[in-house]
Design a protein around this motif. Structure first.
Motif, PDB file in Angstrom:
ATOM      1  N   ALA A   1       8.166 -10.280   1.121  1.00  0.00           N
ATOM      2  CA  ALA A   1       7.998  -9.856   2.517  1.00  0.00           C
ATOM      3  C   ALA A   1       7.442  -8.437   2.566  1.00  0.00           C
ATOM      4  N   LEU A   2       6.559  -8.203   3.530  1.00  0.00           N
ATOM      5  CA  LEU A   2       6.023  -6.844   3.739  1.00  0.00           C
ATOM      6  C   LEU A   2       6.976  -6.085   4.647  1.00  0.00           C
ATOM      7  N   ASN A   3       7.064  -4.755   4.445  1.00  0.00           N
ATOM      8  CA  ASN A   3       7.966  -3.990   5.313  1.00  0.00           C
ATOM      9  C   ASN A   3       7.190  -3.369   6.481  1.00  0.00           C
ATOM     10  N   GLU A   4       7.935  -2.670   7.346  1.00  0.00           N
ATOM     11  CA  GLU A   4       7.343  -2.151   8.580  1.00  0.00           C
ATOM     12  C   GLU A   4       6.178  -1.199   8.308  1.00  0.00           C
ATOM     13  N   GLN A   5       6.414  -0.294   7.352  1.00  0.00           N
ATOM     14  CA  GLN A   5       5.362   0.693   7.022  1.00  0.00           C
ATOM     15  C   GLN A   5       4.089   0.007   6.538  1.00  0.00           C
ATOM     16  N   GLU A   6       4.305  -1.016   5.720  1.00  0.00           N
ATOM     17  CA  GLU A   6       3.156  -1.745   5.156  1.00  0.00           C
ATOM     18  C   GLU A   6       2.385  -2.501   6.239  1.00  0.00           C
ATOM     19  N   ILE A   7       3.132  -3.140   7.145  1.00  0.00           N
ATOM     20  CA  ILE A   7       2.452  -3.915   8.204  1.00  0.00           C
ATOM     21  C   ILE A   7       1.706  -2.950   9.139  1.00  0.00           C
ATOM     22  N   GLN A   8       2.327  -1.820   9.445  1.00  0.00           N
ATOM     23  CA  GLN A   8       1.665  -0.813  10.293  1.00  0.00           C
ATOM     24  C   GLN A   8       0.368  -0.334   9.631  1.00  0.00           C
ATOM     25  N   TYR A   9       0.465  -0.081   8.332  1.00  0.00           N
ATOM     26  CA  TYR A   9      -0.709   0.388   7.571  1.00  0.00           C
ATOM     27  C   TYR A   9      -1.845  -0.636   7.666  1.00  0.00           C
ATOM     28  N   ILE A  10      -1.490  -1.918   7.528  1.00  0.00           N
ATOM     29  CA  ILE A  10      -2.509  -2.979   7.554  1.00  0.00           C
ATOM     30  C   ILE A  10      -3.132  -3.081   8.946  1.00  0.00           C
ATOM     31  N   VAL A  11      -2.283  -3.113   9.969  1.00  0.00           N
ATOM     32  CA  VAL A  11      -2.801  -3.326  11.338  1.00  0.00           C
ATOM     33  C   VAL A  11      -3.645  -2.140  11.784  1.00  0.00           C
ATOM     34  N   SER A  12      -3.157  -0.924  11.553  1.00  0.00           N
ATOM     35  CA  SER A  12      -3.972   0.213  12.024  1.00  0.00           C
ATOM     36  C   SER A  12      -5.207   0.385  11.141  1.00  0.00           C
ATOM     37  N   GLY A  13      -5.069   0.149   9.839  1.00  0.00           N
ATOM     38  CA  GLY A  13      -6.222   0.286   8.939  1.00  0.00           C
ATOM     39  C   GLY A  13      -7.317  -0.718   9.281  1.00  0.00           C
ATOM     40  N   TYR A  14      -6.915  -1.947   9.590  1.00  0.00           N
ATOM     41  CA  TYR A  14      -7.926  -2.968   9.892  1.00  0.00           C
ATOM     42  C   TYR A  14      -8.576  -2.704  11.263  1.00  0.00           C
ATOM     43  N   THR A  15      -7.758  -2.306  12.235  1.00  0.00           N
ATOM     44  CA  THR A  15      -8.297  -2.052  13.586  1.00  0.00           C
ATOM     45  C   THR A  15      -9.299  -0.900  13.547  1.00  0.00           C
ATOM     46  N   GLN A  16      -8.983   0.110  12.744  1.00  0.00           N
ATOM     47  CA  GLN A  16      -9.878   1.279  12.695  1.00  0.00           C
ATOM     48  C   GLN A  16     -11.070   1.088  11.760  1.00  0.00           C
ATOM     49  N   GLY A  17     -11.106  -0.016  11.070  1.00  0.00           N
ATOM     50  CA  GLY A  17     -12.259  -0.291  10.196  1.00  0.00           C
ATOM     51  C   GLY A  17     -12.103   0.281   8.795  1.00  0.00           C
ATOM     52  N   ASP A  18     -10.906   0.786   8.443  1.00  0.00           N
ATOM     53  CA  ASP A  18     -10.709   1.338   7.092  1.00  0.00           C
ATOM     54  C   ASP A  18     -10.451   0.224   6.075  1.00  0.00           C
ATOM     55  N   ILE A  19      -9.904  -0.881   6.552  1.00  0.00           N
ATOM     56  CA  ILE A  19      -9.668  -2.031   5.654  1.00  0.00           C
ATOM     57  C   ILE A  19     -10.788  -3.037   5.923  1.00  0.00           C
ATOM     58  N   PRO A  20     -11.527  -3.425   4.880  1.00  0.00           N
ATOM     59  CA  PRO A  20     -12.662  -4.345   5.105  1.00  0.00           C
ATOM     60  C   PRO A  20     -12.209  -5.782   5.366  1.00  0.00           C
ATOM     61  N   ASP A  21     -13.132  -6.548   5.966  1.00  0.00           N
ATOM     62  CA  ASP A  21     -12.851  -7.953   6.292  1.00  0.00           C
ATOM     63  C   ASP A  21     -12.423  -8.743   5.053  1.00  0.00           C
ATOM     64  N   TYR A  22     -13.039  -8.478   3.897  1.00  0.00           N
ATOM     65  CA  TYR A  22     -12.718  -9.320   2.737  1.00  0.00           C
ATOM     66  C   TYR A  22     -11.271  -9.140   2.299  1.00  0.00           C
ATOM     67  N   GLN A  23     -10.740  -7.918   2.419  1.00  0.00           N
ATOM     68  CA  GLN A  23      -9.328  -7.733   2.044  1.00  0.00           C
ATOM     69  C   GLN A  23      -8.399  -8.346   3.096  1.00  0.00           C
ATOM     70  N   MET A  24      -8.766  -8.162   4.366  1.00  0.00           N
ATOM     71  CA  MET A  24      -7.924  -8.736   5.419  1.00  0.00           C
ATOM     72  C   MET A  24      -7.939 -10.263   5.326  1.00  0.00           C
ATOM     73  N   SER A  25      -9.105 -10.830   4.998  1.00  0.00           N
ATOM     74  CA  SER A  25      -9.203 -12.298   4.848  1.00  0.00           C
ATOM     75  C   SER A  25      -8.259 -12.783   3.752  1.00  0.00           C
ATOM     76  N   ALA A  26      -8.230 -12.055   2.654  1.00  0.00           N
ATOM     77  CA  ALA A  26      -7.360 -12.454   1.538  1.00  0.00           C
ATOM     78  C   ALA A  26      -5.896 -12.386   1.966  1.00  0.00           C
ATOM     79  N   LEU A  27      -5.558 -11.347   2.707  1.00  0.00           N
ATOM     80  CA  LEU A  27      -4.168 -11.224   3.164  1.00  0.00           C
ATOM     81  C   LEU A  27      -3.815 -12.364   4.125  1.00  0.00           C
ATOM     82  N   LEU A  28      -4.736 -12.664   5.049  1.00  0.00           N
ATOM     83  CA  LEU A  28      -4.466 -13.734   6.018  1.00  0.00           C
ATOM     84  C   LEU A  28      -4.246 -15.062   5.298  1.00  0.00           C
ATOM     85  N   MET A  29      -5.027 -15.305   4.243  1.00  0.00           N
ATOM     86  CA  MET A  29      -4.857 -16.561   3.501  1.00  0.00           C
ATOM     87  C   MET A  29      -3.501 -16.565   2.778  1.00  0.00           C
ATOM     88  N   ALA A  30      -3.091 -15.416   2.263  1.00  0.00           N
ATOM     89  CA  ALA A  30      -1.773 -15.336   1.607  1.00  0.00           C
ATOM     90  C   ALA A  30      -0.666 -15.603   2.643  1.00  0.00           C
TER      91      ALA A  30
END
Ligand code: URA
Length: 433
Positions: A15-44
């Protein structure tokens, strides 16, 4: 923190914790996390799921990624309602005025239609003059004075969800319960609801095809709501066939008015009364569902909420005359009848096919940019269980063009007529508290 480690963690089933989920959501929204990494996470996530704690954290993180609407200037419990989408689903148009009549504030943000399902905002815009855009101040003022206003969704509501949903759409990760539940609930939380009634549809025209899948989704959303201090109830209702008899924007306004007058389709009326009853219990107008149902049946039977509907329409610039003179709504130039090819009983009406047929007439959008025609649509003259004779009209097409052969064929194929009378349709399968 590194995204690759979080993908690895989720891939391993942790399970991911609060800090980690916040990091993912804000990083992806701001464009710091690329689509390919977010896609991999979504599939996981798709394969390994999320705990209820992770799902609630994700919901709150997505809600907080944009504007959080503050409705505290409106007195009372703000009860919102959300449907997972269907064909002919005009329940919001009916329950809004009923709940407002009971003094419960309805401060609702609704969406537009896409694909085979319609949207409340498009339906309201078919009323001449109706404005779905109000300033925040006018919105709050309208709810404080009239108890009801329905506006289009703010462009900055849960932008993280908008971006993630678009990515899910192209990475085969839409059908994940925690992702669907957090997506829906993030928008409800961001739009300021204190309490929420969810209408989870099942059947041929719905996202969820079985009662069991719908129950899991409903339970997940109710748990998210409760964990975030929003009293939430989910109903599981039928979408094996379209809801009510009318499909299309002006058509659905006309049918909603009929229900509010007490003369509408019985099944649609029954579902609307139940949804309004749960909303009014959450809004504290009644202590029990049964009391609420009895009072709301009286309101509907005696057309008591029609005046509230008129005031709501007038207050948003629309012509309230449409209530007493439905011919003021846009009407189509041509009408065509699709007739039964044999005697028997209607045993099936494929809701998705009917929704697509209405879209092809111009009542809906295939792509976001498409213009819709408010006047066109379908009237289902026969529903499941109705007896038909060869040559009877099963459906009327309201069209603004003469060549509708393709649509007629789709409708004929969407209807199935058998010699045996089918079992009665169940309208409400379950309620998750
Ligand atoms: N509707 C939403 O808003 N989100 C989903 O993920 C699915 C349906």
């Amino acid at each position: 923190m590194r995204m690759v480690d979080l993908i690895h963690k989720k891939r391993s089933g942790e399970a991911l914790n609060e800090q980690e989920i916040q990091y993912i959501v804000s990083g992806y929204t701001q464009g710091d996390i690329p689509d390919y990494q977010m896609s991999a996470l979504l599939m996981a996530i798709f394969f390994n799921g999320m705990t209820s704690e992770e799902t609630s954290i994700l919901t709150l993180a997505m809600a907080g990624s944009g504007e959080m609407i503050d409705l505290s200037a409106i007195a009372g419990v703000k009860v919102d309602k959300h449907s997972t989408g269907g064909v002919g689903d005009k329940i919001s148009l009916i329950v809004g005025p009923i709940v407002a009549y009971l003094g419960i504030p309805v401060a609702k943000m609704s969406g537009r239609g896409l694909g085979h399902t319609g949207g409340t905002v498009d339906k309201l815009e078919s009323i001449p003059g109706f404005q779905i855009e109000l300033t925040k101040e006018a919105f709050i003022e309208a709810v404080n004075t009239n108890k009801i206003a329905i506006v289009g969704q703010s462009g900055n509501l849960a932008p993280a969800d908008k971006k993630i949903y678009a990515l899910r759409d192209v990475t085969a990760t839409v059908e994940s319960i925690p992702l669907i539940a957090s997506s829906i609930m993030s928008k409800k939380i961001a739009s300021g609801a204190d309490a929420i009634v969810l209408d989870v549809k099942i059947g041929s025209g719905a996202f969820m095809k079985t009662v069991n899948d719908a129950r899991v989704l409903a339970r997940t959303m109710v748990d998210i709501g409760k964990s975030l201090n929003r009293n939430t109830i989910a109903m599981i209702t039928d979408m094996e066939q379209p809801l009510g008899r009318e499909i299309g924007n002006a058509n659905e306004i006309r049918e909603s008015i009929e229900v509010l007058r007490g003369t509408g389709d019985k099944e649609l009326t029954a579902v609307a009364i139940s949804v309004a009853a749960y909303m009014s219990v959450l809004g504290k107008a009644f202590n029990t569902f049964e009391e609420a149902q009895e009072a709301i049946t009286d309101i509907v039977t005696n057309g008591k909420a029609l005046e509230t509907f008129k005031r709501f329409v007038a207050n948003q610039g629309g012509d309230p005359g449409v209530v007493d003179r439905p011919e003021l709504l846009p009407t189509a130039a041509y009408h065509f009848e699709v007739v039964a090819s044999k005697d028997g009983y209607v045993s099936q009406i494929d809701a998705e096919q009917i929704g697509i047929a209405a879209m092809l007439l111009g009542a809906g959008r295939a792509k976001k940019e498409d213009q819709i025609d408010y006047a066109v649509g379908l009237t289902l003259n026969k529903k499941i269980g109705d007896a038909v004779k060869h040559g009877d009209s099963i459906c009327t097409l309201h069209a603004n063009r003469e060549d509708v052969k393709e649509v007629e064929t789709m409708i004929r194929e969407a209807y199935r007529i058998d010699s045996e009378k089918p079992a009665a349709v169940q309208l409400i399968y379950d309620v998750i508290l």
